[in-house]
Write a protein that holds these residues in place. Structure first.
Motif, PDB file in Angstrom:
ATOM      1  N   TYR A 160     -21.085  30.322   4.820  1.00 54.90           N
ATOM      2  CA  TYR A 160     -22.111  31.308   5.131  1.00 54.90           C
ATOM      3  C   TYR A 160     -22.773  31.784   3.833  1.00 54.90           C
ATOM      4  CZ  TYR A 160     -19.495  31.626   9.538  1.00 54.90           C
ATOM      5  OH  TYR A 160     -18.856  31.329  10.708  1.00 54.90           O
ATOM      6  N   PHE A 161     -24.092  32.034   3.898  1.00 54.00           N
ATOM      7  CA  PHE A 161     -24.802  32.650   2.786  1.00 54.00           C
ATOM      8  C   PHE A 161     -24.762  34.166   2.971  1.00 54.00           C
ATOM      9  CE2 PHE A 161     -27.531  28.614   2.692  1.00 54.00           C
ATOM     10  CZ  PHE A 161     -26.822  28.085   1.614  1.00 54.00           C
ATOM     11  N   LEU A 162     -24.635  34.889   1.855  1.00 53.14           N
ATOM     12  CA  LEU A 162     -24.638  36.347   1.908  1.00 53.14           C
ATOM     13  C   LEU A 162     -25.891  36.870   1.218  1.00 53.14           C
ATOM     14  CD1 LEU A 162     -20.903  37.213   1.068  1.00 53.14           C
ATOM     15  CD2 LEU A 162     -21.956  36.736   3.292  1.00 53.14           C
ATOM     16  N   GLU A 163     -26.706  37.620   1.959  1.00 45.52           N
ATOM     17  CA  GLU A 163     -27.916  38.223   1.400  1.00 45.52           C
ATOM     18  C   GLU A 163     -27.674  39.714   1.210  1.00 45.52           C
ATOM     19  OE1 GLU A 163     -32.634  38.816   2.584  1.00 45.52           O
ATOM     20  OE2 GLU A 163     -31.093  38.791   4.143  1.00 45.52           O
ATOM     21  N   PRO A 164     -27.908  40.232  -0.007  1.00 42.42           N
ATOM     22  CA  PRO A 164     -27.674  41.666  -0.216  1.00 42.42           C
ATOM     23  C   PRO A 164     -28.817  42.500   0.331  1.00 42.42           C
ATOM     24  CG  PRO A 164     -28.545  40.699  -2.211  1.00 42.42           C
ATOM     25  CD  PRO A 164     -28.377  39.566  -1.231  1.00 42.42           C
ATOM     26  N   GLU A 165     -28.483  43.732   0.735  1.00 42.64           N
ATOM     27  CA  GLU A 165     -29.550  44.674   1.024  1.00 42.64           C
ATOM     28  C   GLU A 165     -30.211  45.031  -0.306  1.00 42.64           C
ATOM     29  OE1 GLU A 165     -28.327  48.010   3.305  1.00 42.64           O
ATOM     30  OE2 GLU A 165     -27.440  46.793   4.913  1.00 42.64           O
ATOM     31  N   GLU A 166     -31.454  45.415  -0.261  1.00 48.06           N
ATOM     32  CA  GLU A 166     -32.211  45.652  -1.495  1.00 48.06           C
ATOM     33  C   GLU A 166     -31.531  46.685  -2.391  1.00 48.06           C
ATOM     34  OE1 GLU A 166     -36.822  46.581  -2.897  1.00 48.06           O
ATOM     35  OE2 GLU A 166     -36.316  46.370  -0.774  1.00 48.06           O
ATOM     36  N   ARG A 167     -30.956  47.728  -1.788  1.00 45.01           N
ATOM     37  CA  ARG A 167     -30.314  48.773  -2.577  1.00 45.01           C
ATOM     38  C   ARG A 167     -28.997  48.305  -3.204  1.00 45.01           C
ATOM     39  NH1 ARG A 167     -26.259  51.192   0.712  1.00 45.01           N
ATOM     40  NH2 ARG A 167     -26.394  50.520   2.898  1.00 45.01           N
ATOM     41  N   ALA A 168     -28.488  47.153  -2.737  1.00 44.91           N
ATOM     42  CA  ALA A 168     -27.209  46.644  -3.249  1.00 44.91           C
ATOM     43  C   ALA A 168     -27.393  45.451  -4.185  1.00 44.91           C
ATOM     44  CB  ALA A 168     -26.306  46.254  -2.088  1.00 44.91           C
ATOM     45  N   LEU A 169     -28.640  45.196  -4.617  1.00 45.40           N
ATOM     46  CA  LEU A 169     -28.901  44.023  -5.445  1.00 45.40           C
ATOM     47  C   LEU A 169     -28.127  44.064  -6.770  1.00 45.40           C
ATOM     48  CD1 LEU A 169     -30.392  41.383  -5.869  1.00 45.40           C
ATOM     49  CD2 LEU A 169     -32.348  42.689  -6.747  1.00 45.40           C
ATOM     50  N   LYS A 170     -28.021  45.262  -7.385  1.00 45.32           N
ATOM     51  CA  LYS A 170     -27.334  45.350  -8.681  1.00 45.32           C
ATOM     52  C   LYS A 170     -25.840  45.045  -8.567  1.00 45.32           C
ATOM     53  CE  LYS A 170     -26.828  48.172 -12.825  1.00 45.32           C
ATOM     54  NZ  LYS A 170     -27.263  49.391 -13.541  1.00 45.32           N
ATOM     55  N   PRO A 171     -25.075  45.680  -7.659  1.00 43.89           N
ATOM     56  CA  PRO A 171     -23.656  45.329  -7.549  1.00 43.89           C
ATOM     57  C   PRO A 171     -23.433  43.895  -7.067  1.00 43.89           C
ATOM     58  CG  PRO A 171     -24.292  46.877  -5.819  1.00 43.89           C
ATOM     59  CD  PRO A 171     -25.417  46.833  -6.796  1.00 43.89           C
ATOM     60  N   TYR A 172     -24.346  43.403  -6.245  1.00 37.27           N
ATOM     61  CA  TYR A 172     -24.282  41.999  -5.781  1.00 37.27           C
ATOM     62  C   TYR A 172     -24.386  41.054  -6.978  1.00 37.27           C
ATOM     63  CZ  TYR A 172     -25.737  37.793  -3.096  1.00 37.27           C
ATOM     64  OH  TYR A 172     -25.849  36.519  -2.559  1.00 37.27           O
ATOM     65  N   THR A 173     -25.371  41.327  -7.855  1.00 32.95           N
ATOM     66  CA  THR A 173     -25.583  40.501  -9.048  1.00 32.95           C
ATOM     67  C   THR A 173     -24.399  40.621  -9.999  1.00 32.95           C
ATOM     68  OG1 THR A 173     -27.974  40.831  -8.841  1.00 32.95           O
ATOM     69  CG2 THR A 173     -27.160  40.004 -10.954  1.00 32.95           C
ATOM     70  N   LEU A 174     -23.844  41.813 -10.110  1.00 33.35           N
ATOM     71  CA  LEU A 174     -22.693  42.034 -10.982  1.00 33.35           C
ATOM     72  C   LEU A 174     -21.499  41.211 -10.509  1.00 33.35           C
ATOM     73  CD1 LEU A 174     -21.286  43.556 -13.292  1.00 33.35           C
ATOM     74  CD2 LEU A 174     -20.746  45.364 -11.636  1.00 33.35           C
TER      75      LEU A 174
END
Length: 282
Positions: A109-123
Motif C-alpha cells: 500500500y502507498f501512504l499519502e500524508p495529510e498536508e499538515r503532516a508533511l513534515k513528520p512524514y518526510t522526517l
C-alpha cells in the motif's frame, strides 16, 4: 487513485495522519463462466439452507461453529472490537532492511500524508533512508490485525503487509538430507551461465505473455469465430529442445552456448526489420 482507509503512523510520540492506497492492480483479462451448450452466463446464488431463499449480501452475517454451538457475529460485533476501532499504524521496532524475508511480504500500500503532516512524514522517510532500516508496524484492517513492513520507495512510504510466523510453512524434504558431490568444473560452468544471464533488473522489460496471447485470441475469435486458425494467429510454434540431458556439464555448456547465441540474434533481427521496412516503403 481512491484511498481505501485512513489512519495515522504512530512514531514514538509523533503522529502522522495518512491515507492508504492499494499500490498494485491486476492486469489480467476479466473472464466469467458460461454454459458450454448455449453460452448462457453462470451465476452463483447465496441460498439459505433453512428457508431455501436467496439472501442478499447485506443480509449476511458471519458465524463461528465449534461443532456443537454456532455463534453469529454481526458487523456491529466486529466494529466493537478495540483493535477494529483503532486507526493507528504503530511502529513497533526498526530492523535492518535485509532481515525482512521477502517470503513473508504480502500486499503493498502507498501512504499519502495529510498536508499538515508533511513534515513528520518526510522526517520518518529520511530516518528510514539514513539508517537503512525498515519499520515493523502493527495495525488493524478489514477485521484482521496486520503485521507490516514500512519502507521507502522513491519519496513515498510504502506499507507492505507480512505473514505471521505460523503462516509461513517450513520445508521438510527428505531428499535434501543428502548432498551430492559438485565438481569444481561444474561450479565454474554454472558461474559462467550465471554471468551470461546477469543484468540490472528492469521490470518494464518483462511482459505477461499469457495475458497478451489471451487478448490476441479473444480479438481473433471476435473476428473469425469458430473458423479461427491458431497457427495463422500465433505463428508456427517451434518445438522446444528437450531438457532431458543426463550429463550436467553438457547441459550447462549448451545453456551458455544458447544464451550467447541469443545475445547476437537481436542485431540480425533489427537489420531484417529495417530492410523489410525499406522494401515496403519502396
Amino acid at each position: 487513485m481512491r484511498s481505501i482507509w485512513k489512519g495515522a503512523i504512530s512514531f514514538g510520540l509523533v503522529n502522522v495522519p495518512v491515507k492508504v492506497y492499494s499500490a498494485t492492480e491486476s492486469h489480467d483479462v476479466s473472464l466469467h463462466q458460461v454454459h458450454n451448450k448455449d453460452g448462457g452466463r453462470i451465476r452463483y446464488q447465496r441460498k439459505c439452507e433453512v428457508c431455501n431463499k436467496v439472501v442478499a449480501y447485506e443480509d449476511i452475517d458471519k458465524a463461528y461453529d465449534d461443532g456443537e454451538k454456532t455463534v453469529v457475529l454481526t458487523d456491529e460485533d466486529f466494529a466493537a472490537l478495540p483493535a477494529e476501532r483503532s486507526h493507528e499504524i504503530e511502529v513497533v521496532e526498526f530492523v535492518p532492511a535485509d532481515q525482512v524475508d521477502v517470503l513473508r511480504l504480502d500486499k503493498a500500500y502507498f501512504l499519502e500524508p495529510e498536508e499538515r503532516a508533511l513534515k513528520p512524514y518526510t522526517l520518518l522517510r529520511r530516518a528510514l533512508e539514513d539508517s537503512d532500516r525498515t519499520a515493523i508496524v502493527q495495525f488493524a484492517l478489514r477485521q484482521k490485525t496486520r503485521l507490516a513492513a514500512l519502507r521507502v520507495r522513491d519519496n513515498v512510504l510504502v506499507l507492505q503487509t507480512m505473514l505471521w510466523d505460523d503462516e509461513v510453512r517450513k520445508p521438510d524434504f527428505d531428499v535434501l538430507d543428502s548432498t551430492p558431490r559438485i565438481s569444481q568444473k561444474e561450479r565454474d560452468m554454472a558461474a559462467q551461465l550465471v554471468d551470461s544471464l546477469s543484468e540490472d533488473f528492469d521490470p518494464s522489460a518483462f511482459t505477461d505473455d499469457y495475458q497478451e496471447q489471451l487478448r490476441t485470441l479473444i480479438e481473433a475469435k471476435i473476428e473469425q469465430g469458430a473458423a479461427l486458425d491458431t497457427e495463422a494467429t500465433f505463428g508456427k510454434q517451434e518445438e522446444e529442445e528437450s531438457a532431458d540431458v543426463v550429463d550436467l556439464m553438457e547441459a550447462l555448456k549448451r545453456s551458455v552456448d544458447r544464451k550467447n547465441a541469443t545475445k547476437k540474434a537481436p542485431a540480425k533481427k533489427a537489420t531484417k526489420k529495417k530492410s523489410a521496412a525499406k522494401k515496403k516503403a519502396g
